[in-house]
Design a protein around this motif. Structure first.
Motif, PDB file in Angstrom:
ATOM      1  N   ASP A 193       0.861  -1.177   0.000  1.00 51.76           N
ATOM      2  CA  ASP A 193       0.000   0.000   0.000  1.00 51.76           C
ATOM      3  C   ASP A 193       0.906   1.238   0.000  1.00 51.76           C
ATOM      4  N   ALA A 232      -3.832   0.350  -7.181  1.00 56.27           N
ATOM      5  CA  ALA A 232      -3.904   0.529  -5.734  1.00 56.27           C
ATOM      6  C   ALA A 232      -2.621   0.141  -5.017  1.00 56.27           C
ATOM      7  N   GLU A 282      -0.718   2.359 -15.562  1.00 59.76           N
ATOM      8  CA  GLU A 282      -2.121   1.970 -15.655  1.00 59.76           C
ATOM      9  C   GLU A 282      -2.381   1.105 -16.871  1.00 59.76           C
ATOM     10  N   ARG A 332       2.398   7.545 -14.994  1.00 61.34           N
ATOM     11  CA  ARG A 332       1.158   7.002 -14.420  1.00 61.34           C
ATOM     12  C   ARG A 332       0.324   6.312 -15.501  1.00 61.34           C
ATOM     13  N   ARG A 362       0.501   6.497  -6.348  1.00 58.23           N
ATOM     14  CA  ARG A 362      -0.294   7.241  -5.360  1.00 58.23           C
ATOM     15  C   ARG A 362      -1.367   8.105  -6.025  1.00 58.23           C
ATOM     16  N   SER A 363      -1.039   8.666  -7.174  1.00 60.10           N
ATOM     17  CA  SER A 363      -1.971   9.575  -7.841  1.00 60.10           C
ATOM     18  C   SER A 363      -2.923   8.850  -8.790  1.00 60.10           C
ATOM     19  N   SER A 364      -2.795   7.528  -8.899  1.00 63.85           N
ATOM     20  CA  SER A 364      -3.636   6.764  -9.819  1.00 63.85           C
ATOM     21  C   SER A 364      -4.934   6.339  -9.154  1.00 63.85           C
ATOM     22  N   GLU A 365      -5.998   6.384  -9.926  1.00 66.18           N
ATOM     23  CA  GLU A 365      -7.293   5.894  -9.446  1.00 66.18           C
ATOM     24  C   GLU A 365      -7.526   4.451  -9.882  1.00 66.18           C
ATOM     25  N   ARG A 366      -6.610   3.916 -10.666  1.00 66.27           N
ATOM     26  CA  ARG A 366      -6.789   2.565 -11.203  1.00 66.27           C
ATOM     27  C   ARG A 366      -5.807   1.556 -10.618  1.00 66.27           C
TER      28      ARG A 366
END
Length: 323
Positions: free
Chosen positions: A50, A115, A76, A72, A109-113
Motif C-alpha cells: 500500500d 492501488a 495503468e 502514471r 499514489r496519484s492513480s485511481e486505477r
C-alpha cells in the motif's frame, strides 16, 4: 500478499521485536535470527505494498516531480514493470522507508486505477540507503546537471561523508564534485528550484550563469521571480519550461550586468571565485599559468594545499580524455 503470508510476516515482526531489558543472550540471539529470517523472506520476492505504508524522507534528487502523468498512464496501461526499493522502518515494522523510486511511487499514489506499488524490500541502514539512492541516480540518464549538483551538496551538508566520499558514491572525480558544489552554492537552492531541472543545460552554461550572477548587482529574489514567471508563461508543447526559465534569468543578468557582456566572459575565465565571490585571479605568464588565490578560512587553505596536486592531475586527465 495473501492473508496467510501477512500473518506469518506479522508473527516474525512481533517475535523479532520481542524482548525486555532483562533479555538473556540466548533470547537476543533468537531475536537476531528471527530478524534475519524476516529479511530473507523480504529479499526473495517482489511485494505489492500500500503506497500509504511508505514514507519518503530521503535527500531530494529532483527539482520537479510534475512529470509523472506519462509514467502514471504507462503503469495503468501495462503495469509497473520496474519495482521500487524500500526498507523497513526501524520504528514501525508495518511501515517502510523509500530508498529509490519516488516517481513510480508518486505515479501509483496519484492513480485511481492502481492501488498497490510493486516493491523490493532490502535490509539496510541509513548510510546504505543513501548509497543505494546515489548509485541508482548515477544510472539514470534523466537527472540534469543541477539536480546532481544539488544532490551532492545535500549529501555533503547532511554529514553523509567527506567530499571525496560523496565523489566515490556518485562515481565521479573529486574535481567534478568540487565544480558541481561550487555551482550549487553560488546559484543557491531557492533560485535552482525556481528555474527547475533544465535538462540539456550542462555545467558550462551553469558556470556561465554563476559568472553572470557575480558580474551583476541584480538581487537573487528578482531572479527567482523572473524564473517563476518564465515557467508560468512557457508553452510546454514548444519548450521545456525550466529551460525557458534558465534562459530568462541568464538574459536578465546579462542585461543588468555592471560590465559589458564581453567582460562577463573575462570574469568567467580570469577571476577565481569561492562561494560566488571573487577570491583571486588566474593569469597567463611566459612559463604557463599563475594562480593567485586569497583564502580567509585557514582550515580550507590547509585542505587545499594537500589536494591541489591531485586536482591539477585530474584536470590534466580530463583534458587528455577530451582529445
Amino acid at each position: 500478499m495473501t492473508d496467510s503470508k501477512k500473518r506469518r510476516m506479522s508473527m516474525l515482526d512481533t517475535l523479532a521485536n520481542a524482548g525486555t531489558p532483562a533479555a538473556t543472550p540466548s533470547m537476543m540471539m533468537t531475536n537476531r535470527a528471527l530478524r534475519s529470517a524476516r529479511d530473507a523472506v523480504d529479499s526473495h520476492r517482489i511485494w505489492e505494498l500500500d503506497p500509504e505504508q511508505i514514507a519518503d524522507d530521503r535527500k531530494a534528487d529532483r527539482l520537479d516531480l510534475t512529470d509523472i502523468a506519462d509514467l502514471r498512464a504507462s503503469i495503468e496501461s501495462v503495469g509497473q514493470t520496474v519495482p521500487i526499493l524500500v526498507r523497513r522502518d526501524p520504528q514501525d515494522p508495518e511501515r517502510y522507508l523509500l530508498v529509490y523510486g519516488r516517481r513510480r511511487l508518486e505515479a501509483v499514489r496519484s492513480s485511481e486505477r492502481v492501488a498497490k506499488v510493486r516493491a523490493m524490500i532490502a535490509a539496510m541502514d541509513d548510510a546504505d540507503a543513501i548509497k543505494a539512492q546515489a548509485s541508482e541516480n548515477t544510472a539514470r540518464r534523466d537527472l540534469s546537471f543541477i539536480e546532481r549538483a544539488l544532490f551532492a551538496h545535500e549529501l555533503l551538508e547532511s554529514g553523509f561523508g567527506t567530499q571525496s566520499e560523496v565523489a566515490e558514491v556518485l562515481n565521479v572525480s573529486k574535481s567534478a564534485i568540487s565544480m558541481a558544489l561550487s555551482v550549487a552554492r553560488s546559484v543557491g537552492r531557492d533560485l535552482a528550484y525556481a528555474i527547475g531541472p533544465a535538462h540539456g543545460i550542462g555545467r558550462p552554461r551553469w558556470e556561465a550563469l554563476v559568472a553572470e550572477l557575480a558580474a551583476s548587482d541584480a538581487l537573487p529574489e528578482d531572479q527567482i521571480d523572473i524564473a517563476l514567471e518564465a515557467r508560468r508563461s512557457a508553452d510546454p508543447e514548444a519548450t521545456d519550461p525550466s529551460v525557458a526559465a534558465f534562459d530568462a534569468v541568464s538574459k536578465a543578468l546579462r542585461k543588468a550586468a555592471t560590465v559589458p557582456s564581453a567582460r562577463v566572459k573575462a570574469v568567467k575565465l580570469g577571476v577565481l571565485t569561492l562561494g560566488g565571490k571573487p577570491a583571486g585571479k588566474i593569469k597567463r605568464t611566459k612559463d604557463g599559468l599563475r594562480l593567485d588565490l586569497t583564502i580567509e578560512n585557514e582550515e580550507f587553505a590547509r585542505w587545499l594545499e594537500k589536494e591541489a596536486a591531485d586536482a591539477i592531475e585530474d584536470l590534466h586527465n580530463r583534458w587528455q580524455q577530451r582529445g
